[in-house]
Design a protein around this motif. Structure first.
Motif, PDB file in Angstrom:
ATOM      1  N   UNK A 161       0.686  -1.083  -0.024  1.00 29.75           N
ATOM      2  CA  UNK A 161      -0.085   0.031  -0.012  1.00 29.75           C
ATOM      3  C   UNK A 161       0.903   1.196   0.039  1.00 29.75           C
ATOM      4  N   UNK A 162       2.230   1.190  -0.041  1.00 31.90           N
ATOM      5  CA  UNK A 162       3.036   2.601  -0.204  1.00 31.90           C
ATOM      6  C   UNK A 162       2.790   3.176  -1.505  1.00 31.90           C
ATOM      7  N   UNK A 163       2.365   4.545  -1.017  1.00 31.18           N
ATOM      8  CA  UNK A 163       2.052   5.226  -2.422  1.00 31.18           C
ATOM      9  C   UNK A 163       3.088   5.350  -3.276  1.00 31.18           C
ATOM     10  N   UNK A 164       4.346   5.170  -2.841  1.00 31.66           N
ATOM     11  CA  UNK A 164       5.437   5.208  -4.029  1.00 31.66           C
ATOM     12  C   UNK A 164       5.744   4.033  -4.627  1.00 31.66           C
ATOM     13  N   UNK A 165       5.117   2.919  -4.517  1.00 30.61           N
ATOM     14  CA  UNK A 165       4.896   1.611  -5.177  1.00 30.61           C
ATOM     15  C   UNK A 165       3.455   1.832  -6.036  1.00 30.61           C
ATOM     16  N   UNK A 166       3.590   2.470  -7.203  1.00 27.86           N
ATOM     17  CA  UNK A 166       2.456   2.594  -7.761  1.00 27.86           C
ATOM     18  C   UNK A 166       2.310   2.022  -9.185  1.00 27.86           C
ATOM     19  N   UNK A 167       1.197   1.630  -9.600  1.00 23.09           N
ATOM     20  CA  UNK A 167       1.293   1.109 -11.316  1.00 23.09           C
ATOM     21  C   UNK A 167      -0.193   0.877 -11.329  1.00 23.09           C
ATOM     22  N   UNK A 168      -0.263   1.298 -12.838  1.00 27.67           N
ATOM     23  CA  UNK A 168      -1.636   1.151 -13.549  1.00 27.67           C
ATOM     24  C   UNK A 168      -1.921  -0.364 -13.899  1.00 27.67           C
ATOM     25  N   UNK A 169      -2.826  -1.206 -13.588  1.00 31.31           N
ATOM     26  CA  UNK A 169      -2.988  -2.662 -14.295  1.00 31.31           C
ATOM     27  C   UNK A 169      -4.189  -2.740 -15.149  1.00 31.31           C
TER      28      UNK A 169
END
Length: 198
Positions: A161-169
């Motif tokens: 859930x860390x916002x720095x680990x973000x990706x569109x799936x």
């Protein structure tokens, strides 16, 4: 900025790249295919570390020339963020294409993949999704010894859930190639617009 269009084999990446190369982007974008540098026989995770660093450096050069890069290939987010030169980039955005094992099997068999290898592609595909959603999901799959000084510490302590680990799936099972391409194009345009307003 480096846009990473990623996912395991059979998700639809190569089909989308041809469309993206023809888009009239609002800003200059180089669209490149990860495997265009050549994939040696026996290429493994350690080899991929070096290939990712190569492309990150190319993206840094593109930025210096006033361009973004869209890299299409099998690039796990954790490896991309840990590439030695990744901290030289203005930004990284990740979009993963994903499909179910049944769809992946059908697509890979249709393009002549060895039936015995399908189970391995499907296992990697499911790991790929778990990793893209959560940095704590089986990181040892990619954290292997290689000649590249990967900087795993950049994200090693990030939690789920860390916002720095973000990706569109984007789930591609029920989408046509043109619909997947349209969804990816919309994602890139949205990232560009967000970048302008930051």
């Amino acid at each position: 900025m480096l846009f990473s269009l990623t996912g395991a084999s059979g998700a639809g990446k190569s089909t989308v790249l041809a469309h993206l190369a023809r888009v009239a982007w609002s800003e200059p974008i180089r669209c490149v295919e990860f495997d265009s540098i050549g994939v040696p026989a026996g290429a493994d995770t350690a080899w991929r570390h070096g290939a990712i660093e190569h492309w990150v450096r190319q993206a840094v050069e593109a930025e210096a020339a006033g361009e973004h890069m869209l890299l299409c290939g099998q690039v796990p987010q954790g490896e991309l963020l840990a590439a030695p030169s990744a901290d030289r980039l203005e930004g990284i955005a990740v979009c993963m294409l994903h499909c179910t094992p049944a769809t992946r099997s059908e697509r890979l068999l249709a393009r002549g993949e060895d039936p015995a290898a399908i189970v391995h592609h499907n296992r990697f595909g499911e790991w790929f999704l778990g990793h893209t959603l959560d940095p704590t999901y089986m990181p040892d799959v990619i954290r292997v010894d290689s000649s590249v000084p990967m900087v795993w510490e950049r994200w090693a302590d990030w939690g789920s859930g860390d916002p720095r680990w973000a990706a569109e799936v984007i789930e591609t099972d029920d989408l046509s190639p043109s619909e997947v391409a349209g969804a990816v194009e919309q994602w890139v345009q949205g990232e560009l617009a967000t970048r302008v307003h930051r």
